[in-house]
Design a protein around this motif. Structure first.
Motif, mmCIF file in Angstrom:
data_model
loop_
_atom_site.group_PDB
_atom_site.id
_atom_site.type_symbol
_atom_site.label_atom_id
_atom_site.label_comp_id
_atom_site.label_asym_id
_atom_site.label_seq_id
_atom_site.Cartn_x
_atom_site.Cartn_y
_atom_site.Cartn_z
ATOM 1 N N GLY A 28 12.746 -17.740 7.478
ATOM 2 C CA GLY A 28 11.574 -17.711 6.601
ATOM 3 C C GLY A 28 11.299 -19.065 5.967
ATOM 4 O O GLY A 28 10.137 -19.478 5.815
ATOM 5 N N ARG A 29 12.365 -19.779 5.620
ATOM 6 C CA ARG A 29 12.190 -21.130 5.074
ATOM 7 C C ARG A 29 11.560 -22.054 6.114
ATOM 8 O O ARG A 29 10.671 -22.864 5.792
ATOM 9 N N HIS B 53 13.286 -23.947 -3.317
ATOM 10 C CA HIS B 53 12.085 -23.637 -2.536
ATOM 11 C C HIS B 53 12.069 -24.486 -1.265
ATOM 12 O O HIS B 53 12.571 -25.606 -1.246
ATOM 13 N N PRO B 54 11.475 -23.943 -0.189
ATOM 14 C CA PRO B 54 11.411 -24.736 1.049
ATOM 15 C C PRO B 54 10.587 -26.004 0.902
ATOM 16 O O PRO B 54 10.909 -27.030 1.498
ATOM 17 N N ALA C 41 4.221 -24.289 7.941
ATOM 18 C CA ALA C 41 2.906 -24.153 7.318
ATOM 19 C C ALA C 41 2.539 -25.410 6.537
ATOM 20 O O ALA C 41 1.374 -25.847 6.530
ATOM 21 N N GLU C 42 3.530 -26.032 5.907
ATOM 22 C CA GLU C 42 3.268 -27.272 5.172
ATOM 23 C C GLU C 42 2.937 -28.422 6.133
ATOM 24 O O GLU C 42 2.025 -29.224 5.870
ATOM 25 N N THR D 117 9.546 -21.173 8.480
ATOM 26 C CA THR D 117 8.136 -20.797 8.604
ATOM 27 C C THR D 117 7.290 -21.471 7.527
ATOM 28 O O THR D 117 6.171 -21.949 7.793
ATOM 29 N N VAL D 118 7.802 -21.540 6.310
ATOM 30 C CA VAL D 118 7.079 -22.185 5.220
ATOM 31 C C VAL D 118 6.949 -23.686 5.479
ATOM 32 O O VAL D 118 5.891 -24.298 5.226
#
Length: 319
Positions: A134-135, A24-25, A141-142, A137-138
């Motif tokens: 996509g990773r 997971h990112p 967001a964190e 982008t996550v």
């Protein structure tokens, strides 16, 4: 400091397997939060990470070079390193997507000569780049959410970094769509080629069936003629056999008028009995058409001339 801890050690401390990439990112654990980015490269991709501990921040992997984004927003310390890390990784995404786009342009100029395998290789490469973006982008967001207090002033640069990541994502989607269209076009061309071959095979099969039907009709005509000849032979054979028997010396005692009467009966009765049958009469009515079909069939034989007479023997040039 960067490099003071490895990615495998961090994954092990989070209870994950250290011998495989991070699933997971962003991974939260009791000992800290791990943020990971996949960096495209040759022959394989590498990993960069941000290990946010309660007492500090560690940067995993190769340290990124300073970028103008962190300086333009006057960031310092870990905040500048994080922005430089994401900006440099995004730049690599853009370079990798642009390289695929150049390959795609070269493939499109080759048209139908492009092997389908090359197109699928590029499609898988772009799909991998899309997952990397996509990773990222996550991770952004964190950083703009739960981890924001750990990096003072980073919110000033997050907007600019997000726009770069969005640009990389849009370019990746565009190239992936172009590759998908090219694959669909190749599939349509292959389908049309297969359909054309199937149509040609169908036409050939129909032609073979047509020739077989014509051959059967002609053979039927020859059979009818052979049947008529057999009937005529049978009718002629009966009085001929009777005449042979009555002409033998052992039959000299038979009076002449009996001989004449018997021969007349043997000649008339078979003719009337055979040629009065309805199916024989139907064959005789269609005899002309059967003769035509038989003549066509004989004309197709290579050993005979078109007129039905004997032709020349087949030589080497006729084989």
């Amino acid at each position: 400091m960067a490099g003071s801890v490895t990615l495998a050690e961090v994954l092990k401390s989070l209870g994950d397997r250290p011998d495989r990439p991070p699933p997971h990112p962003v991974v939260h654990g009791a000992s800290g939060t791990l943020l990971t980015l996949s960096v495209p490269g040759t022959p394989s991709s590498s990993w960069r990470g941000i290990w946010v501990r309660p007492d500090g921040v560690d940067f995993l992997g190769d340290p990124p070079p300073p970028t103008g984004i962190s300086r333009s927003f006057r960031l310092q310390g870990d905040s500048a390193k994080v922005v430089d890390l994401i900006a440099d990784t995004t730049r690599r995404y853009l370079e990798a997507v642009e390289a695929v786009d150049e390959k795609l342009a070269g493939l499109q100029t080759r048209g139908r000569e492009v092997p389908a395998g090359e197109v699928w290789v590029l499609h898988r490469e772009v799909a991998g780049l899309r997952a990397m973006v996509g990773r990222a982008t996550v991770v952004l967001a964190e950083l703009g959410g739960p981890s924001l207090p750990r990096f003072p002033g980073i919110e000033r640069a997050l907007g600019a970094v997000e726009r770069e990541v969005d640009r990389a994502r849009d370019l990746t989607l565009g190239v992936q769509q172009s590759l998908s269209d090219l694959i669909l076009l190749r599939n349509a061309e292959e389908s049309n080629r297969i359909a054309e071959a199937a149509n040609q095979l169908s036409r050939t099969s129909n032609r073979i069936a047509e020739l077989a039907n014509i051959s059967n009709i002609r053979m039927l005509g020859i059979t009818y003629i052979a049947l008529v000849l057999g009937l005529v032979s049978a009718v002629v054979l009966i009085p001929n056999t009777g005449a042979t028997i009555l002409g033998m010396p052992s039959a000299a005692w038979v009076p002449g008028y009996w001989v004449d009467g018997i021969l007349v009966v043997l000649a008339i009765v078979p003719i009337v009995g055979v040629f009065s049958l309805r199916w024989v009469q139907r064959i005789l009515r269609d005899l002309h058409e059967s003769e035509t079909r038989a003549g066509e069939g004989l004309a197709d034989l290579p050993e005979l001339q078109a007129s039905g007479g004997a032709g020349r023997p087949l030589g080497r040039n006729h084989i």
